[in-house]
Design a protein around this motif. Structure first.
Motif, mmCIF file in Angstrom:
data_model
loop_
_atom_site.group_PDB
_atom_site.id
_atom_site.type_symbol
_atom_site.label_atom_id
_atom_site.label_comp_id
_atom_site.label_asym_id
_atom_site.label_seq_id
_atom_site.Cartn_x
_atom_site.Cartn_y
_atom_site.Cartn_z
ATOM 1 N N ASP A 1 0.807 -1.038 -0.338
ATOM 2 C CA ASP A 1 0.119 -0.108 -0.129
ATOM 3 C C ASP A 1 1.037 1.454 -0.375
ATOM 4 O OD1 ASP A 1 -2.875 -1.595 -0.030
ATOM 5 O OD2 ASP A 1 -2.805 -1.884 2.573
ATOM 6 N N GLY A 2 2.030 0.886 -0.088
ATOM 7 C CA GLY A 2 2.867 2.285 -0.384
ATOM 8 C C GLY A 2 3.780 2.653 1.203
ATOM 9 N N LEU A 3 3.200 2.065 2.537
ATOM 10 C CA LEU A 3 3.098 2.801 3.349
ATOM 11 C C LEU A 3 4.564 2.050 4.537
ATOM 12 C CD1 LEU A 3 0.198 1.711 4.972
ATOM 13 C CD2 LEU A 3 0.943 4.083 4.364
ATOM 14 N N PHE A 4 5.234 3.166 5.241
ATOM 15 C CA PHE A 4 6.983 3.044 5.719
ATOM 16 C C PHE A 4 6.626 2.262 6.866
ATOM 17 C CE2 PHE A 4 7.346 6.506 2.726
ATOM 18 C CZ PHE A 4 8.673 5.698 2.300
ATOM 19 N N GLN A 5 7.602 1.217 6.991
ATOM 20 C CA GLN A 5 7.710 -0.138 8.422
ATOM 21 C C GLN A 5 9.751 0.457 8.148
ATOM 22 O OE1 GLN A 5 6.087 -3.929 8.801
ATOM 23 N NE2 GLN A 5 8.552 -3.681 10.059
ATOM 24 N N ILE A 6 9.885 1.226 9.989
ATOM 25 C CA ILE A 6 10.948 1.388 9.756
ATOM 26 C C ILE A 6 12.119 1.064 11.021
ATOM 27 C CG2 ILE A 6 10.615 3.935 10.294
ATOM 28 C CD1 ILE A 6 13.222 5.123 9.394
ATOM 29 N N GLU A 7 12.719 0.488 10.476
ATOM 30 C CA GLU A 7 13.635 0.109 12.536
ATOM 31 C C GLU A 7 15.206 1.042 12.563
ATOM 32 O OE1 GLU A 7 13.816 -4.073 13.633
ATOM 33 O OE2 GLU A 7 16.053 -3.987 13.161
ATOM 34 N N ALA A 8 14.996 1.243 13.363
ATOM 35 C CA ALA A 8 16.805 2.231 13.869
ATOM 36 C C ALA A 8 16.770 1.217 14.641
ATOM 37 C CB ALA A 8 16.237 3.031 14.131
ATOM 38 N N ALA A 9 18.389 1.397 14.662
ATOM 39 C CA ALA A 9 19.109 0.358 15.661
ATOM 40 C C ALA A 9 20.341 1.111 16.730
ATOM 41 C CB ALA A 9 19.817 -0.944 15.266
ATOM 42 N N LEU A 10 20.338 0.843 18.249
ATOM 43 C CA LEU A 10 21.589 1.662 19.055
ATOM 44 C C LEU A 10 22.045 0.964 19.943
ATOM 45 C CD1 LEU A 10 21.813 4.567 19.517
ATOM 46 C CD2 LEU A 10 20.148 4.050 21.813
ATOM 47 N N ILE A 11 22.725 1.256 19.823
ATOM 48 C CA ILE A 11 23.937 0.775 20.899
ATOM 49 C C ILE A 11 24.436 1.350 22.163
ATOM 50 C CG2 ILE A 11 26.237 -1.139 21.341
ATOM 51 C CD1 ILE A 11 26.099 -2.771 18.951
ATOM 52 N N VAL A 12 23.955 0.837 23.561
ATOM 53 C CA VAL A 12 23.613 1.800 24.835
ATOM 54 C C VAL A 12 24.894 0.731 25.186
ATOM 55 C CG1 VAL A 12 23.064 2.446 26.497
ATOM 56 C CG2 VAL A 12 21.204 2.117 24.700
ATOM 57 N N ARG A 13 26.045 1.623 25.422
ATOM 58 C CA ARG A 13 27.668 1.354 26.051
ATOM 59 C C ARG A 13 27.686 1.921 27.801
ATOM 60 N NH1 ARG A 13 28.541 1.116 20.662
ATOM 61 N NH2 ARG A 13 29.711 0.371 19.940
ATOM 62 N N ASP A 14 27.942 3.152 27.600
ATOM 63 C CA ASP A 14 27.748 3.976 28.578
ATOM 64 C C ASP A 14 26.491 3.457 29.944
ATOM 65 O OD1 ASP A 14 28.288 5.402 31.231
ATOM 66 O OD2 ASP A 14 28.228 7.238 30.038
#
Length: 548
Positions: free
Chosen positions: A197-210
């Motif tokens: 349908d043209g809709l976006f699916q997004i995934e953002a990754a982050l590594i927390v070290r502190d």
């Protein structure tokens, strides 16, 4: 003289009034659309408005809303009614004219159930007579998907990996990580996809070290809609990797351990190479010993053959074991068919041996063989077996009579050949045979081909390869090749063929495993060793390999 007051107007204002009056008195107009983009939610309804200036009724005008091309009509109004013929399929049933203020020149097109594909530029076109004008509109469809969801994936790269996902957004949302103080943190990766349908699916990754900044938030915001959606996660401190006191020691021992582990495969490989070389040397020694034994056996066989001391049975057994062709062909125990036998032939009770009935007078209906010296009587019989495909072989023991004109022929023929009256045995007549006439061996081609053989024939192997079109003959005493009929196109059924002439001549079919003394229908054995009047000398180096 009485003077009149001066009512003159500035020239600029007078020109403007004159232009306005001129427009009121003519059909000239302009079309005006919204100055800002129209923002609407996905799935909702929205209106694309346009108006004319000066204000006038547009009931009798042609009104058209379209995309980038004039022919891509969203809605067409003409002759006071809607025209659906030119309307795009995507807008049929979803677009209608809003004409509450049509007499004042203000109209619009309402689009129901907005889709992602509706996002973009539009034009509204008004035409009256030969005059027409148009305006540009922009529609921004936005979709606020499911708000960000933070998941803790687990330890990675000396920290804790977390992901922020959202779906059902349009256009692509802006993603931002922040710590508990509100400071921005960059994502280590962002992946986005679009569904059907043209809709976006997004995934953002982050590594927390502190571990002191273990509370983080993720926000998603539509670039055309100020409101953002936020979710926060607090990572428990025990989840963070701890520095082990053994880490430094392990860093020292790891290279040593790696070296030792690398040396083990090398030592194993070297040991295997040693074993392989020893096995190869032993095998070469065995092969050399085997080769010597084989040479010794062959020289001994030659010695026995030349001196006449080698028994026919032992020679036959050796050749049978060495005949590679038999591995590719199916052995056939050929029996003779009484219904195909000439009346002057005598078949044994086992139907494996054929000989001539003695003292039978000739008559004019007897088949004849046309030889070089005249005509000789042909007495023939077929094998009981029929072949239409495959590879087959059988063996025939031949015994030549001592009378003048003795003859035999062995081979294959078509089931439909003519064998009554006068006939000719050759390949053109579908007879593929070899014959022996008074000691002369011939392949019955057209004309016959005389064959030069190193030994007299006593046992013949017939090898039929129906599919390859090949009939080959071998001397089964010494394994030598006699003759081959090749590249034959067989049609129909083939059968073993046998014919004899002369008193005392006989043919006996034998099983592949038979030895001469086990062919029960064979005539009494005669000597197969021809002693020649010359001295057989054996080289001195050969004598050492022979039994003393």
């Amino acid at each position: 003289m009485v003077g009149f007051p001066d009512f003159s107007l500035p020239s600029g204002l007078f020109s403007l009034l004159f232009l306005q009056v001129s427009m009121w008195g003519s059909d000239t107009f302009v079309v005006i659309g919204p100055s800002e983009p129209i923002v609407a939610m996905l799935g909702a309804d929205t209106v694309l408005p346009c108006r004319v200036s000066p204000a006038m009724s547009v009931e009798n005008m042609e009104l058209r809303w379209f995309r980038s091309q004039f022919s891509e009509a969203v809605y067409v109004y003409q002759d006071g009614m809607e025209q659906v013929a030119e309307q795009l399929v995507d807008f049929k049933g979803r677009a209608e004219l809003v004409k509450d203020y049509i007499t004042e020149g203000r109209v619009g097109v309402r689009i129901h159930s907005l889709r992602v594909s509706d996002n973009g530029m539009y034009k509204c076109f008004f035409k009256k007579g030969s005059d027409f004008e148009e305006a540009i509109l922009e529609l921004k469809v936005i979709g606020l998907g499911s708000g960000p969801r933070i998941l803790m994936v687990g330890p990675e790269d000396e920290g804790i990996k977390v992901t922020c996902t959202g779906k059902g957004w349009f256009p692509q949302p802006e993603v931002q990580w922040k710590d508990e103080k509100g400071e921005k943190i960059s994502s280590v990766s962002e992946d986005e996809t679009q569904d059907d349908d043209g809709l976006f699916q997004i995934e953002a990754a982050l590594i927390v070290r502190d571990s002191s900044k273990r509370k983080v938030s993720c926000s998603m915001k539509n670039p055309f809609f100020g409101e953002e959606q936020v979710e926060t996660i607090s990572i428990p401190e025990p989840f963070f990797p701890r520095t082990s006191p053994w880490k430094a020691a392990f860093g020292v021992t790891l290279p040593i351990l790696g070296t030792l582990l690398g040396a083990v495969p090398f030592l194993v490989w070297r040991e295997r190479q040693e074993k392989k070389r020893a096995w190869k040397a032993e095998k070469e020694k065995e092969e050399e010993s085997k080769a010597k034994e084989e040479v010794k056996s062959r020289l001994y066989a030659v010695y026995l053959d030349l001196t006449g001391c080698y028994s026919f049975s032992a020679r036959r057994k050796e050749l049978y074991q060495q005949d590679w062709r038999k591995e590719q062909f199916k052995a056939v125990a050929v029996s003779l068919a009484p219904d195909t036998a000439h009346p002057n032939l005598n078949l044994s009770e086992s139907r494996r041996r054929v000989s001539r009935v003695e003292n039978v007078p000739h008559n004019c209906d007897t088949p004849t063989y046309q030889g070089q010296g005249g005509s000789e009587t042909i007495f023939s019989v077929l094998g009981q077996d029929c072949f239409t495909t495959g590879r087959h072989y059988w063996e025939v023991e031949v015994n030549m009579g001592t009378d003048s004109g003795s003859r035999w022929a062995v081979g294959v023929c078509s089931d439909t050949v003519k064998r009554q009256g006068w006939f000719v045995e050759n390949a053109e007549k579908n007879f593929w045979v070899v014959a022996c006439t008074e000691g002369t061996i011939e392949a019955l081609t057209s004309p016959p081909e005389s064959l030069s053989l190193r030994q007299h024939l006593h046992r013949i192997g017939v090898f039929l390869d129906w599919d390859a079109g090949d009939v080959s003959f071998y001397n089964m005493i010494d394994g030598s090749h006699i003759y081959s009929f090749t590249t034959i196109t067989f049609c129909g059924t083939l059968r073993p063929y046998f014919s004899i002439q002369g008193s005392g001549t006989s043919l006996t079919t034998c099983l592949a495993s038979d030895h001469t003394e086990n062919c029960l229908d064979s005539p009494p054995n005669t000597s197969v060793t021809h002693v020649r009047n010359f001295d057989v000398s054996i080289p001195q180096e050969t004598k050492s390999l022979l039994p003393q």
